[in-house]
Motif scaffolding. Structure first.
Motif, PDB file in Angstrom:
ATOM      1  N   PHE A 173       0.711  -1.312   0.117  1.00  0.00           N
ATOM      2  CA  PHE A 173      -0.084   0.002   0.093  1.00  0.00           C
ATOM      3  C   PHE A 173       0.826   1.374  -0.041  1.00  0.00           C
ATOM      4  CE2 PHE A 173      -2.066   3.240   2.367  1.00  0.00           C
ATOM      5  CZ  PHE A 173      -3.176   3.622   1.542  1.00  0.00           C
ATOM      6  N   ILE A 174       1.920   1.336   0.578  1.00  0.00           N
ATOM      7  CA  ILE A 174       2.708   2.312   0.809  1.00  0.00           C
ATOM      8  C   ILE A 174       3.357   2.658  -0.380  1.00  0.00           C
ATOM      9  CG2 ILE A 174       4.908   3.241   2.004  1.00  0.00           C
ATOM     10  CD1 ILE A 174       3.931   1.947   4.651  1.00  0.00           C
ATOM     11  N   VAL A 175       3.882   1.690  -0.978  1.00  0.00           N
ATOM     12  CA  VAL A 175       4.677   1.846  -2.140  1.00  0.00           C
ATOM     13  C   VAL A 175       3.626   2.285  -3.565  1.00  0.00           C
ATOM     14  CG1 VAL A 175       5.798   0.544  -4.079  1.00  0.00           C
ATOM     15  CG2 VAL A 175       6.588   0.247  -1.863  1.00  0.00           C
ATOM     16  N   ALA A 176       2.556   1.649  -3.217  1.00  0.00           N
ATOM     17  CA  ALA A 176       1.422   2.066  -4.289  1.00  0.00           C
ATOM     18  C   ALA A 176       1.227   3.685  -4.146  1.00  0.00           C
ATOM     19  CB  ALA A 176       0.162   1.233  -4.368  1.00  0.00           C
ATOM     20  N   ALA A 177       0.840   3.989  -2.933  1.00  0.00           N
ATOM     21  CA  ALA A 177       0.462   5.320  -2.598  1.00  0.00           C
ATOM     22  C   ALA A 177       1.364   6.324  -3.051  1.00  0.00           C
ATOM     23  CB  ALA A 177       0.067   5.442  -1.357  1.00  0.00           C
ATOM     24  N   GLY A 178       2.814   5.867  -2.707  1.00  0.00           N
ATOM     25  CA  GLY A 178       3.728   6.993  -2.907  1.00  0.00           C
ATOM     26  C   GLY A 178       4.019   6.942  -4.777  1.00  0.00           C
ATOM     27  N   SER A 179       3.854   5.742  -5.538  1.00  0.00           N
ATOM     28  CA  SER A 179       4.186   5.881  -6.942  1.00  0.00           C
ATOM     29  C   SER A 179       2.882   6.811  -7.526  1.00  0.00           C
ATOM     30  CB  SER A 179       3.955   4.353  -7.199  1.00  0.00           C
ATOM     31  OG  SER A 179       5.038   3.726  -6.993  1.00  0.00           O
ATOM     32  N   ILE A 180       1.689   6.548  -6.990  1.00  0.00           N
ATOM     33  CA  ILE A 180       0.586   7.338  -7.500  1.00  0.00           C
ATOM     34  C   ILE A 180       1.032   8.832  -7.354  1.00  0.00           C
ATOM     35  CG2 ILE A 180      -1.774   7.961  -7.300  1.00  0.00           C
ATOM     36  CD1 ILE A 180      -2.364   4.840  -6.721  1.00  0.00           C
ATOM     37  N   ARG A 181       1.028   9.189  -6.109  1.00  0.00           N
ATOM     38  CA  ARG A 181       1.490  10.449  -5.652  1.00  0.00           C
ATOM     39  C   ARG A 181       2.704  11.292  -6.766  1.00  0.00           C
ATOM     40  NH1 ARG A 181       2.183  13.293   0.071  1.00  0.00           N
ATOM     41  NH2 ARG A 181       2.379  15.476  -0.717  1.00  0.00           N
ATOM     42  N   TYR A 182       3.734  10.444  -6.797  1.00  0.00           N
ATOM     43  CA  TYR A 182       4.882  10.998  -7.485  1.00  0.00           C
ATOM     44  C   TYR A 182       4.461  11.003  -9.022  1.00  0.00           C
ATOM     45  CZ  TYR A 182       9.465  10.678  -9.775  1.00  0.00           C
ATOM     46  OH  TYR A 182      10.435  11.142 -10.647  1.00  0.00           O
ATOM     47  N   TYR A 183       4.037   9.997  -9.692  1.00  0.00           N
ATOM     48  CA  TYR A 183       3.577  10.245 -11.104  1.00  0.00           C
ATOM     49  C   TYR A 183       2.366  11.160 -11.398  1.00  0.00           C
ATOM     50  CZ  TYR A 183       6.894   6.432 -12.055  1.00  0.00           C
ATOM     51  OH  TYR A 183       7.925   5.635 -12.244  1.00  0.00           O
ATOM     52  N   GLY A 184       1.592  11.276 -10.382  1.00  0.00           N
ATOM     53  CA  GLY A 184       0.599  12.136 -10.341  1.00  0.00           C
ATOM     54  C   GLY A 184       0.902  13.540 -10.183  1.00  0.00           C
ATOM     55  N   SER A 185       1.904  13.843  -9.464  1.00  0.00           N
ATOM     56  CA  SER A 185       2.566  15.356  -9.610  1.00  0.00           C
ATOM     57  C   SER A 185       3.335  15.438 -11.065  1.00  0.00           C
ATOM     58  CB  SER A 185       3.483  15.514  -8.404  1.00  0.00           C
ATOM     59  OG  SER A 185       4.710  14.557  -8.479  1.00  0.00           O
ATOM     60  N   ARG A 186       3.953  14.263 -11.721  1.00  0.00           N
ATOM     61  CA  ARG A 186       4.751  14.758 -12.779  1.00  0.00           C
ATOM     62  C   ARG A 186       3.778  14.610 -13.869  1.00  0.00           C
ATOM     63  NH1 ARG A 186      10.304  11.648 -13.431  1.00  0.00           N
ATOM     64  NH2 ARG A 186       9.690  12.218 -15.657  1.00  0.00           N
ATOM     65  N   MET A 187       2.470  14.236 -13.816  1.00  0.00           N
ATOM     66  CA  MET A 187       1.476  14.299 -14.901  1.00  0.00           C
ATOM     67  C   MET A 187       0.829  15.608 -14.915  1.00  0.00           C
ATOM     68  SD  MET A 187       1.995  11.784 -16.482  1.00  0.00           S
ATOM     69  CE  MET A 187       0.603  11.543 -17.691  1.00  0.00           C
ATOM     70  N   ILE A 188       0.910  16.505 -13.974  1.00  0.00           N
ATOM     71  CA  ILE A 188       0.231  17.674 -14.094  1.00  0.00           C
ATOM     72  C   ILE A 188       0.704  18.595 -15.260  1.00  0.00           C
ATOM     73  CG2 ILE A 188       0.084  20.096 -12.787  1.00  0.00           C
ATOM     74  CD1 ILE A 188      -0.279  18.259 -10.057  1.00  0.00           C
ATOM     75  N   PRO A 189       2.116  18.863 -15.335  1.00  0.00           N
ATOM     76  CA  PRO A 189       2.483  19.784 -16.485  1.00  0.00           C
ATOM     77  C   PRO A 189       2.065  19.130 -17.700  1.00  0.00           C
ATOM     78  CG  PRO A 189       4.109  19.193 -14.891  1.00  0.00           C
ATOM     79  CD  PRO A 189       3.159  18.520 -14.565  1.00  0.00           C
ATOM     80  N   ILE A 190       2.069  17.926 -17.964  1.00  0.00           N
ATOM     81  CA  ILE A 190       1.456  17.254 -19.474  1.00  0.00           C
ATOM     82  C   ILE A 190      -0.038  17.719 -19.608  1.00  0.00           C
ATOM     83  CG2 ILE A 190       1.050  14.864 -20.692  1.00  0.00           C
ATOM     84  CD1 ILE A 190       3.814  14.059 -18.828  1.00  0.00           C
ATOM     85  N   TYR A 191      -0.541  17.498 -18.474  1.00  0.00           N
ATOM     86  CA  TYR A 191      -2.194  17.744 -18.619  1.00  0.00           C
ATOM     87  C   TYR A 191      -2.308  19.198 -18.660  1.00  0.00           C
ATOM     88  CZ  TYR A 191      -3.709  12.938 -17.799  1.00  0.00           C
ATOM     89  OH  TYR A 191      -3.715  11.781 -17.442  1.00  0.00           O
ATOM     90  N   ASN A 192      -1.579  19.889 -18.458  1.00  0.00           N
ATOM     91  CA  ASN A 192      -1.530  21.540 -18.393  1.00  0.00           C
ATOM     92  C   ASN A 192      -1.424  21.722 -19.943  1.00  0.00           C
ATOM     93  OD1 ASN A 192      -2.559  22.085 -16.156  1.00  0.00           O
ATOM     94  ND2 ASN A 192      -0.425  22.647 -15.124  1.00  0.00           N
ATOM     95  N   GLN A 193      -0.320  21.075 -20.460  1.00  0.00           N
ATOM     96  CA  GLN A 193       0.027  21.427 -21.650  1.00  0.00           C
ATOM     97  C   GLN A 193      -0.990  21.010 -22.832  1.00  0.00           C
ATOM     98  OE1 GLN A 193       3.576  19.511 -22.993  1.00  0.00           O
ATOM     99  NE2 GLN A 193       3.760  20.361 -25.054  1.00  0.00           N
ATOM    100  N   ILE A 194      -1.656  19.870 -22.568  1.00  0.00           N
ATOM    101  CA  ILE A 194      -2.553  19.397 -23.446  1.00  0.00           C
ATOM    102  C   ILE A 194      -3.821  20.235 -23.155  1.00  0.00           C
ATOM    103  CG2 ILE A 194      -4.610  17.436 -23.723  1.00  0.00           C
ATOM    104  CD1 ILE A 194      -2.358  15.557 -22.652  1.00  0.00           C
ATOM    105  N   SER A 195      -4.218  20.790 -22.108  1.00  0.00           N
ATOM    106  CA  SER A 195      -5.509  21.857 -22.048  1.00  0.00           C
ATOM    107  C   SER A 195      -5.093  23.172 -22.703  1.00  0.00           C
ATOM    108  CB  SER A 195      -5.514  22.136 -20.317  1.00  0.00           C
ATOM    109  OG  SER A 195      -6.279  23.167 -20.322  1.00  0.00           O
ATOM    110  N   ALA A 196      -3.593  23.409 -22.772  1.00  0.00           N
ATOM    111  CA  ALA A 196      -3.513  24.722 -23.449  1.00  0.00           C
ATOM    112  C   ALA A 196      -3.437  24.559 -24.977  1.00  0.00           C
ATOM    113  CB  ALA A 196      -2.240  25.210 -23.085  1.00  0.00           C
ATOM    114  N   THR A 197      -3.090  23.421 -25.280  1.00  0.00           N
ATOM    115  CA  THR A 197      -3.198  23.198 -26.990  1.00  0.00           C
ATOM    116  C   THR A 197      -4.498  22.827 -27.344  1.00  0.00           C
ATOM    117  OG1 THR A 197      -1.244  21.844 -26.697  1.00  0.00           O
ATOM    118  CG2 THR A 197      -2.258  21.606 -28.750  1.00  0.00           C
TER     119      THR A 197
END
Length: 76
Positions: A47-71
């Protein structure tokens, strides 16, 4: 009459210690509790590894989604 004492000496104290030791030995030999505890620890670790991974990759995906939204917004 004497004062009541908290001193546990004599044959009753010896039997009490033997019972406690016997219970501790029985608990140490019981494999069911230790197996359940091992599974609980493994589950908590997963659970700890899964929660940490989701949080890490989620924070890395914010700029990608912002770029998609801007486009998409510019394309309108």
């Amino acid at each position: 009459m004497g004062e009541p004492s908290c001193d546990r000496s004599g044959p009753a104290a010896g039997r009490s210690r033997l019972r406690a030791t016997g219970r501790a030995m029985g608990f140490a030999r019981d494999a069911n509790g230790s197996t359940a505890m091992e599974y609980a620890l493994i589950g908590a670790l997963i659970f700890i590894v899964a929660a940490g991974s989701i949080r890490y990759y989620g924070s890395r995906m914010i700029p990608i989604y912002n770029q998609i939204s801007a486009t998409v917004t510019q394309a309108d």
